[in-house]
Design a protein around this motif. Structure first.
Motif, PDB file in Angstrom:
ATOM      1  N   ALA A  10      34.434  34.683  36.033  1.00 48.14           N
ATOM      2  CA  ALA A  10      35.847  34.957  35.367  1.00 48.14           C
ATOM      3  C   ALA A  10      35.574  34.429  34.101  1.00 48.14           C
ATOM      4  O   ALA A  10      34.987  33.433  33.757  1.00 48.14           O
ATOM      5  N   VAL A  11      36.617  35.140  33.351  1.00 49.40           N
ATOM      6  CA  VAL A  11      36.604  34.777  31.993  1.00 49.40           C
ATOM      7  C   VAL A  11      37.393  33.346  31.870  1.00 49.40           C
ATOM      8  O   VAL A  11      38.720  33.479  32.486  1.00 49.40           O
ATOM      9  N   THR A  12      37.185  32.357  30.879  1.00 52.67           N
ATOM     10  CA  THR A  12      37.817  31.243  30.749  1.00 52.67           C
ATOM     11  C   THR A  12      38.880  31.534  29.768  1.00 52.67           C
ATOM     12  O   THR A  12      38.479  31.896  28.494  1.00 52.67           O
ATOM     13  N   VAL A  13      39.985  31.291  30.037  1.00 51.62           N
ATOM     14  CA  VAL A  13      40.925  31.505  28.872  1.00 51.62           C
ATOM     15  C   VAL A  13      41.539  30.351  28.370  1.00 51.62           C
ATOM     16  O   VAL A  13      41.720  29.055  29.318  1.00 51.62           O
ATOM     17  N   PRO A  14      41.217  30.120  26.965  1.00 51.35           N
ATOM     18  CA  PRO A  14      41.580  28.694  26.519  1.00 51.35           C
ATOM     19  C   PRO A  14      42.786  28.446  26.499  1.00 51.35           C
ATOM     20  O   PRO A  14      44.075  29.149  26.746  1.00 51.35           O
ATOM     21  N   PHE A  31      37.869  40.512  40.223  1.00 53.92           N
ATOM     22  CA  PHE A  31      37.980  41.438  39.019  1.00 53.92           C
ATOM     23  C   PHE A  31      38.618  40.851  37.995  1.00 53.92           C
ATOM     24  O   PHE A  31      37.976  40.512  36.793  1.00 53.92           O
ATOM     25  N   ALA A  32      39.864  40.476  38.091  1.00 54.06           N
ATOM     26  CA  ALA A  32      40.891  39.991  37.095  1.00 54.06           C
ATOM     27  C   ALA A  32      40.535  38.272  36.956  1.00 54.06           C
ATOM     28  O   ALA A  32      39.909  37.699  37.955  1.00 54.06           O
ATOM     29  N   VAL A  39      52.244  33.100  37.106  1.00 52.05           N
ATOM     30  CA  VAL A  39      50.782  33.603  37.063  1.00 52.05           C
ATOM     31  C   VAL A  39      50.636  34.515  35.872  1.00 52.05           C
ATOM     32  O   VAL A  39      51.076  35.409  35.483  1.00 52.05           O
ATOM     33  N   VAL A  40      49.569  33.992  35.062  1.00 49.04           N
ATOM     34  CA  VAL A  40      48.843  34.718  33.906  1.00 49.04           C
ATOM     35  C   VAL A  40      47.728  35.386  34.487  1.00 49.04           C
ATOM     36  O   VAL A  40      46.739  34.611  35.080  1.00 49.04           O
ATOM     37  N   LYS A  41      47.657  36.723  34.377  1.00 45.38           N
ATOM     38  CA  LYS A  41      46.487  37.281  34.779  1.00 45.38           C
ATOM     39  C   LYS A  41      45.853  38.286  33.565  1.00 45.38           C
ATOM     40  O   LYS A  41      46.535  39.025  33.008  1.00 45.38           O
ATOM     41  N   THR A  42      44.733  38.297  33.493  1.00 42.53           N
ATOM     42  CA  THR A  42      44.168  39.239  32.418  1.00 42.53           C
ATOM     43  C   THR A  42      42.681  39.811  33.016  1.00 42.53           C
ATOM     44  O   THR A  42      42.291  39.399  33.913  1.00 42.53           O
ATOM     45  N   ALA A  43      42.231  41.029  32.559  1.00 47.63           N
ATOM     46  CA  ALA A  43      41.098  41.661  32.910  1.00 47.63           C
ATOM     47  C   ALA A  43      39.961  41.527  32.172  1.00 47.63           C
ATOM     48  O   ALA A  43      39.967  40.710  31.268  1.00 47.63           O
ATOM     49  N   PRO A  44      38.748  41.689  32.861  1.00 55.66           N
ATOM     50  CA  PRO A  44      37.633  41.543  32.198  1.00 55.66           C
ATOM     51  C   PRO A  44      37.532  41.980  30.678  1.00 55.66           C
ATOM     52  O   PRO A  44      38.137  43.039  30.327  1.00 55.66           O
ATOM     53  N   THR A  45      36.779  41.257  29.978  1.00 56.00           N
ATOM     54  CA  THR A  45      36.637  41.775  28.394  1.00 56.00           C
ATOM     55  C   THR A  45      35.494  42.593  27.996  1.00 56.00           C
ATOM     56  O   THR A  45      35.599  43.436  27.238  1.00 56.00           O
ATOM     57  N   ILE A  94      50.315  40.971  46.286  1.00 57.04           N
ATOM     58  CA  ILE A  94      49.858  40.895  45.160  1.00 57.04           C
ATOM     59  C   ILE A  94      48.930  42.087  44.678  1.00 57.04           C
ATOM     60  O   ILE A  94      48.612  43.038  45.685  1.00 57.04           O
ATOM     61  N   ASP A  95      48.669  41.924  43.271  1.00 58.22           N
ATOM     62  CA  ASP A  95      47.310  42.735  43.020  1.00 58.22           C
ATOM     63  C   ASP A  95      47.482  44.113  43.176  1.00 58.22           C
ATOM     64  O   ASP A  95      46.314  44.779  43.682  1.00 58.22           O
ATOM     65  N   PRO A  96      48.539  44.969  42.683  1.00 64.88           N
ATOM     66  CA  PRO A  96      48.368  46.348  42.683  1.00 64.88           C
ATOM     67  C   PRO A  96      47.702  47.303  41.571  1.00 64.88           C
ATOM     68  O   PRO A  96      48.237  48.009  41.110  1.00 64.88           O
ATOM     69  N   GLU A  97      46.831  46.444  40.741  1.00 64.69           N
ATOM     70  CA  GLU A  97      46.225  47.141  39.554  1.00 64.69           C
ATOM     71  C   GLU A  97      45.439  48.073  39.958  1.00 64.69           C
ATOM     72  O   GLU A  97      45.467  49.014  39.154  1.00 64.69           O
TER      73      GLU A  97
END
Length: 333
Positions: A8-12, A37-38, A52-58, A235-238
Motif C-alpha cells: 500500500a502507498v503510505t500517504v503523508p 488495490f487501493a 474514509v480517504v481512499k487513493t489508487a496506486p500511483t 463499499i468499494d464499487p471502483e
C-alpha cells in the motif's frame, strides 16, 4: 501461509490533512487493512466525524487496462447511490482529481457502521440465520442495483471499453484482459476464450439495458450487523461497470463456491439464472472473472503460498468455465 500482496502507498500526514481540510481539521488517521488495490485511511476530524480517504496506486505501469481511473468510478457510483439510499453506500464528501496533493485520484467518503461480513464470524454458506439474512439482503441489493440504468455499456472511465451493445463492450473487456495476459506472459488459454465468445456471444445480445453492476460484492465489501447478518453498508464499487446484473452474482462468489445456485431463491431474487441464455451468460462471466483473478497477481506482485493458491484456483476456475461452455481444447501434438 506466507503471502505478499501489492504494498500500500503510505500517504503523508500533511497530505491527509490537506485532503480533509474542506471538511474539518484532522486529529487522527489510521490506515485500513484488507485492501488488495487501493490505499484507505480512517480519518477522525476535530468534531468527532469519521471519514474514509481512499487513493489508487500511483504506479500506473502495474495496472491492468480496465483499472485506469477507478477512484473516479467509485465517486460516480457513490454519487448515484446518493439518489438511491437503499443501496446503502457511503456518501461522497470530497474528491481530489487534480493529482497535485497526491499523484493519484482521491475520494473522501462517509464512514459506515457495521463490520465486513468476512470478519463477522459467519461465512456466506454457513448454516446460520445470519448468513441466510445476509444472502437475502444481498439478493435484494443486486435487484436494486439493476434498477439503476445508464445509456452505454462498459467501464465508465474507459472509452475503449465501452460500446452501444453489451456484446461489443464485453468483448472489448475480455480482449483487454487477453492483452494484459500477453503483457505479463501468462497462459490464459486465449484461443479457447475467444472460441467461447464466438460460440456464446449472441447470448450477450439478450441484455439491452445497461444496469449498474458493482462487480465485487464479496463478503469483504459487505458491512453487516454481526448479531443479525443484516447488510448495513456496501463499499468499494471502483470496479463497477454498466452491464448485466447477472455479473454481480458472479462477483459475489469469486471462488465459484455456489452463490449463483438457482435453488437459492433468496439470493437470486427475480433474476433469471435458468434459461439457456442466462445460464450461458453466467458461464461467460465466470470466464471473465477467472481471467481477471488469474492475471492480476502478476502486475500486483503477489508472491508466496497464498499467491500460488490464488493463481492456481483462479486458473482452475477459468478451465472449469471454458469446459462448461464447450470451448474446444487444443489438439495434442
Amino acid at each position: 501461509m506466507t503471502e505478499s500482496r501489492t504494498p500500500a502507498v503510505t500517504v503523508p500526514l500533511d497530505a491527509l490533512t490537506a485532503l480533509v481540510a474542506p471538511l474539518g481539521a484532522l486529529v487522527d488517521a489510521v490506515r485500513l487493512e484488507g485492501g488488495y488495490f487501493a490505499t484507505s485511511y480512517r480519518v477522525t476530524l476535530d468534531d468527532g466525524t469519521r471519514v474514509v480517504v481512499k487513493t489508487a496506486p500511483t504506479d500506473t505501469s502495474r495496472l491492468m487496462t480496465y483499472e485506469k481511473d477507478l477512484i473516479r468510478t467509485e465517486a460516480l457510483v457513490y454519487g448515484l447511490a446518493a439518489e438511491h439510499p437503499a443501496l446503502r453506500m457511503p456518501r461522497v464528501l470530497h474528491t481530489d482529481f487534480t493529482r497535485t496533493i497526491l499523484p493519484s485520484d482521491v475520494v473522501v467518503a462517509s464512514w459506515l457502521d457495521g463490520v465486513p461480513q468476512s470478519d463477522a464470524g459467519f461465512g456466506s454458506f454457513a448454516d446460520d440465520e445470519r448468513a441466510a439474512r445476509a444472502r437475502r439482503d444481498l439478493g435484494s441489493l443486486i435487484g436494486r442495483l439493476a434498477t439503476v440504468t445508464g445509456t452505454t455499456f462498459g467501464y465508465p472511465q474507459s472509452p475503449a471499453l465501452q460500446a452501444a451493445t453489451w456484446r461489443e463492450a464485453f468483448t472489448a473487456i475480455v480482449e483487454a484482459l487477453l492483452a494484459d495476459a500477453a503483457t505479463w506472459d501468462l497462459d490464459v488459454c486465449a484461443d479457447r476464450v475467444r472460441a467461447a465468445l464466438d460460440a456464446h456471444g449472441h447470448r450477450l445480445d439478450e441484455v439491452v439495458v445497461p444496469s449498474v453492476v458493482h462487480c465485487d460484492l464479496w463478503p469483504g465489501n459487505l458491512f453487516v450487523d454481526p448479531a443479525t447478518g443484516e447488510i448495513v453498508g456496501v463499499i468499494d464499487p471502483e470496479r463497477a461497470m454498466w452491464g448485466d446484473p447477472l455479473v454481480d452474482l458472479v462477483g459475489a462468489d469469486p471462488m465459484w463456491d455456489g452463490l449463483d445456485r438457482p435453488e437459492d431463491a433468496a439470493l437470486v431474487g427475480a433474476l433469471d439464472v435458468t434459461s439457456p441464455g442466462a445460464a450461458e451468460r453466467l458461464l461467460l462471466y465466470r470466464m471473465w472473472l477467472a481471467l481477471v483473478m488469474t492475471i492480476e497477481g502478476s502486475p500486483r506482485g503477489y508472491t508466496g503460498d497464498w499467491a500460488q493458491w490464488y493463481r492456481t484456483s483462479s486458473h482452475a476456475n477459468l478451465l472449469r468455465a471454458l469446459d462448461a461452455l464447450g470451448s474446444p481444447k487444443p489438439a495434442r501434438v
